[in-house]
Design a protein around this motif. Structure first.
Motif, PDB file in Angstrom:
ATOM      1  N   VAL A  35       0.689  -1.151  -0.071  1.00 27.59           N
ATOM      2  CA  VAL A  35      -0.181   0.013  -0.005  1.00 27.59           C
ATOM      3  C   VAL A  35       0.768   1.219   0.061  1.00 27.59           C
ATOM      4  O   VAL A  35       0.534   2.301  -0.717  1.00 27.59           O
ATOM      5  N   GLU A  36       1.842   1.304   0.770  1.00 25.47           N
ATOM      6  CA  GLU A  36       2.766   2.493   0.903  1.00 25.47           C
ATOM      7  C   GLU A  36       3.519   2.812  -0.456  1.00 25.47           C
ATOM      8  O   GLU A  36       3.718   3.853  -0.658  1.00 25.47           O
ATOM      9  N   THR A  37       4.045   1.731  -0.965  1.00 26.01           N
ATOM     10  CA  THR A  37       4.646   1.886  -2.169  1.00 26.01           C
ATOM     11  C   THR A  37       3.792   2.421  -3.395  1.00 26.01           C
ATOM     12  O   THR A  37       4.121   3.483  -4.205  1.00 26.01           O
ATOM     13  N   ALA A  38       2.394   1.965  -3.338  1.00 25.42           N
ATOM     14  CA  ALA A  38       1.433   2.519  -4.217  1.00 25.42           C
ATOM     15  C   ALA A  38       1.114   3.903  -3.991  1.00 25.42           C
ATOM     16  O   ALA A  38       1.038   4.569  -5.020  1.00 25.42           O
ATOM     17  N   VAL A  39       1.114   4.335  -2.715  1.00 16.42           N
ATOM     18  CA  VAL A  39       0.689   5.829  -2.409  1.00 16.42           C
ATOM     19  C   VAL A  39       2.112   6.506  -2.826  1.00 16.42           C
ATOM     20  O   VAL A  39       1.840   7.773  -3.137  1.00 16.42           O
ATOM     21  N   GLU A  40       3.233   5.968  -2.594  1.00 14.80           N
ATOM     22  CA  GLU A  40       4.426   6.724  -3.007  1.00 14.80           C
ATOM     23  C   GLU A  40       4.482   7.046  -4.517  1.00 14.80           C
ATOM     24  O   GLU A  40       4.808   8.186  -4.890  1.00 14.80           O
ATOM     25  N   LYS A  41       4.061   6.264  -5.310  1.00  9.33           N
ATOM     26  CA  LYS A  41       3.976   6.266  -6.622  1.00  9.33           C
ATOM     27  C   LYS A  41       2.795   7.040  -6.981  1.00  9.33           C
ATOM     28  O   LYS A  41       2.436   7.046  -8.358  1.00  9.33           O
ATOM     29  N   LYS A  42       1.890   7.374  -6.312  1.00  9.59           N
ATOM     30  CA  LYS A  42       0.714   8.166  -6.440  1.00  9.59           C
ATOM     31  C   LYS A  42      -0.489   7.541  -7.450  1.00  9.59           C
ATOM     32  O   LYS A  42      -0.908   7.904  -8.396  1.00  9.59           O
ATOM     33  N   ASP A  43      -0.333   6.080  -7.338  1.00 11.55           N
ATOM     34  CA  ASP A  43      -1.140   5.224  -8.113  1.00 11.55           C
ATOM     35  C   ASP A  43      -2.534   5.013  -7.296  1.00 11.55           C
ATOM     36  O   ASP A  43      -2.391   3.891  -6.473  1.00 11.55           O
ATOM     37  N   ALA A  44      -3.402   5.479  -7.767  1.00 13.00           N
ATOM     38  CA  ALA A  44      -4.627   5.386  -6.703  1.00 13.00           C
ATOM     39  C   ALA A  44      -5.448   4.120  -6.874  1.00 13.00           C
ATOM     40  O   ALA A  44      -5.782   3.368  -5.968  1.00 13.00           O
ATOM     41  N   ALA A  45      -5.529   3.399  -8.176  1.00 11.04           N
ATOM     42  CA  ALA A  45      -6.107   2.314  -8.400  1.00 11.04           C
ATOM     43  C   ALA A  45      -5.371   1.155  -7.662  1.00 11.04           C
ATOM     44  O   ALA A  45      -5.989   0.323  -6.980  1.00 11.04           O
ATOM     45  N   THR A  46      -4.111   1.124  -7.950  1.00 13.55           N
ATOM     46  CA  THR A  46      -3.211   0.111  -7.100  1.00 13.55           C
ATOM     47  C   THR A  46      -3.301   0.013  -5.623  1.00 13.55           C
ATOM     48  O   THR A  46      -3.373  -0.990  -5.150  1.00 13.55           O
ATOM     49  N   ALA A  47      -3.194   1.448  -5.047  1.00 13.99           N
ATOM     50  CA  ALA A  47      -3.239   1.691  -3.892  1.00 13.99           C
ATOM     51  C   ALA A  47      -4.634   1.269  -3.081  1.00 13.99           C
ATOM     52  O   ALA A  47      -4.672   0.701  -1.925  1.00 13.99           O
ATOM     53  N   ALA A  48      -5.662   1.479  -3.874  1.00 14.38           N
ATOM     54  CA  ALA A  48      -7.065   1.036  -3.345  1.00 14.38           C
ATOM     55  C   ALA A  48      -7.175  -0.505  -3.121  1.00 14.38           C
ATOM     56  O   ALA A  48      -7.693  -0.863  -2.329  1.00 14.38           O
ATOM     57  N   ALA A  49      -6.688  -1.155  -4.458  1.00 13.43           N
ATOM     58  CA  ALA A  49      -6.703  -2.672  -4.395  1.00 13.43           C
ATOM     59  C   ALA A  49      -5.902  -3.413  -3.493  1.00 13.43           C
ATOM     60  O   ALA A  49      -6.164  -4.269  -2.422  1.00 13.43           O
ATOM     61  N   ALA A  50      -4.771  -2.803  -3.193  1.00 13.13           N
ATOM     62  CA  ALA A  50      -3.577  -3.078  -2.165  1.00 13.13           C
ATOM     63  C   ALA A  50      -4.154  -2.807  -0.609  1.00 13.13           C
ATOM     64  O   ALA A  50      -4.049  -3.503   0.266  1.00 13.13           O
ATOM     65  N   ARG A  74      -5.884   1.427  14.166  1.00 13.08           N
ATOM     66  CA  ARG A  74      -4.820   2.415  13.941  1.00 13.08           C
ATOM     67  C   ARG A  74      -4.392   2.171  12.681  1.00 13.08           C
ATOM     68  O   ARG A  74      -4.201   3.148  11.832  1.00 13.08           O
ATOM     69  N   LYS A  75      -3.668   1.234  12.404  1.00 15.62           N
ATOM     70  CA  LYS A  75      -3.089   0.637  11.136  1.00 15.62           C
ATOM     71  C   LYS A  75      -4.040   0.779  10.030  1.00 15.62           C
ATOM     72  O   LYS A  75      -3.697   1.376   8.873  1.00 15.62           O
ATOM     73  N   ILE A  76      -5.089   0.277  10.008  1.00 15.01           N
ATOM     74  CA  ILE A  76      -6.150   0.425   8.971  1.00 15.01           C
ATOM     75  C   ILE A  76      -6.569   1.918   8.589  1.00 15.01           C
ATOM     76  O   ILE A  76      -6.421   2.442   7.536  1.00 15.01           O
ATOM     77  N   SER A  77      -6.696   2.898   9.805  1.00 16.79           N
ATOM     78  CA  SER A  77      -6.852   4.294   9.663  1.00 16.79           C
ATOM     79  C   SER A  77      -5.786   4.995   9.058  1.00 16.79           C
ATOM     80  O   SER A  77      -6.137   5.777   8.069  1.00 16.79           O
ATOM     81  N   ARG A  78      -4.743   4.675   9.363  1.00 15.33           N
ATOM     82  CA  ARG A  78      -3.365   5.387   8.698  1.00 15.33           C
ATOM     83  C   ARG A  78      -3.358   5.160   7.259  1.00 15.33           C
ATOM     84  O   ARG A  78      -3.169   5.913   6.652  1.00 15.33           O
ATOM     85  N   LEU A  79      -3.533   3.849   6.780  1.00 17.90           N
ATOM     86  CA  LEU A  79      -3.321   3.482   5.352  1.00 17.90           C
ATOM     87  C   LEU A  79      -4.583   3.963   4.733  1.00 17.90           C
ATOM     88  O   LEU A  79      -4.440   4.446   3.655  1.00 17.90           O
ATOM     89  N   THR A  80      -5.759   3.980   5.283  1.00 23.78           N
ATOM     90  CA  THR A  80      -6.953   4.675   4.601  1.00 23.78           C
ATOM     91  C   THR A  80      -6.758   6.142   4.318  1.00 23.78           C
ATOM     92  O   THR A  80      -6.954   6.420   3.216  1.00 23.78           O
ATOM     93  N   LYS A  81      -6.149   6.503   5.373  1.00 23.02           N
ATOM     94  CA  LYS A  81      -5.866   8.102   5.298  1.00 23.02           C
ATOM     95  C   LYS A  81      -4.885   8.549   4.010  1.00 23.02           C
ATOM     96  O   LYS A  81      -4.992   9.285   3.324  1.00 23.02           O
ATOM     97  N   ALA A  82      -4.120   7.652   4.006  1.00 26.10           N
ATOM     98  CA  ALA A  82      -2.784   7.874   2.986  1.00 26.10           C
ATOM     99  C   ALA A  82      -3.461   7.509   1.923  1.00 26.10           C
ATOM    100  O   ALA A  82      -3.094   8.268   0.629  1.00 26.10           O
TER     101      ALA A  82
END
Length: 87
Positions: A35-50, A74-82
């Motif tokens: 999830v974090e790597t997808a967020v870094e790459k600004k890839d919304a579709a991959t991030a949502a799936a991950a 807490r983990k879920i919240s932080r990932l969702t926020k990202a």
């Protein structure tokens, strides 16, 4: 080293449980990293799936007692926020 039979068994059981917990935590970390790597790459579709996969793994770990329920939340919240921060 323990001399009493029950103490020896406890040591073996604790090693088994520790190995199981370590494996589950490692699996969760892998999904979080995806999830974090997808967020870094600004890839919304991959991030949502991950994110969907990561949430499932985190909840499984919580239900098995590896993580406390608040830690899972807490983990879920932080990932969702990202992930939501991308869009």
């Amino acid at each position: 080293m323990a001399n009493i039979k029950s103490a020896k068994k406890r040591i073996l059981v604790n090693e088994t449980k520790a190995a199981r917990n370590k494996a589950i935590k490692s699996k969760v970390k892998t999904y979080v990293k995806k999830v974090e790597t997808a967020v870094e790459k600004k890839d919304a579709a991959t991030a949502a799936a991950a994110l969907k996969e990561a949430i499932a793994e985190i909840n499984k770990a919580g239900s098995k007692g590896v993580y406390h329920k608040n830690t899972c939340s807490r983990k879920i919240s932080r990932l969702t926020k990202a992930v939501n921060g991308i869009a």
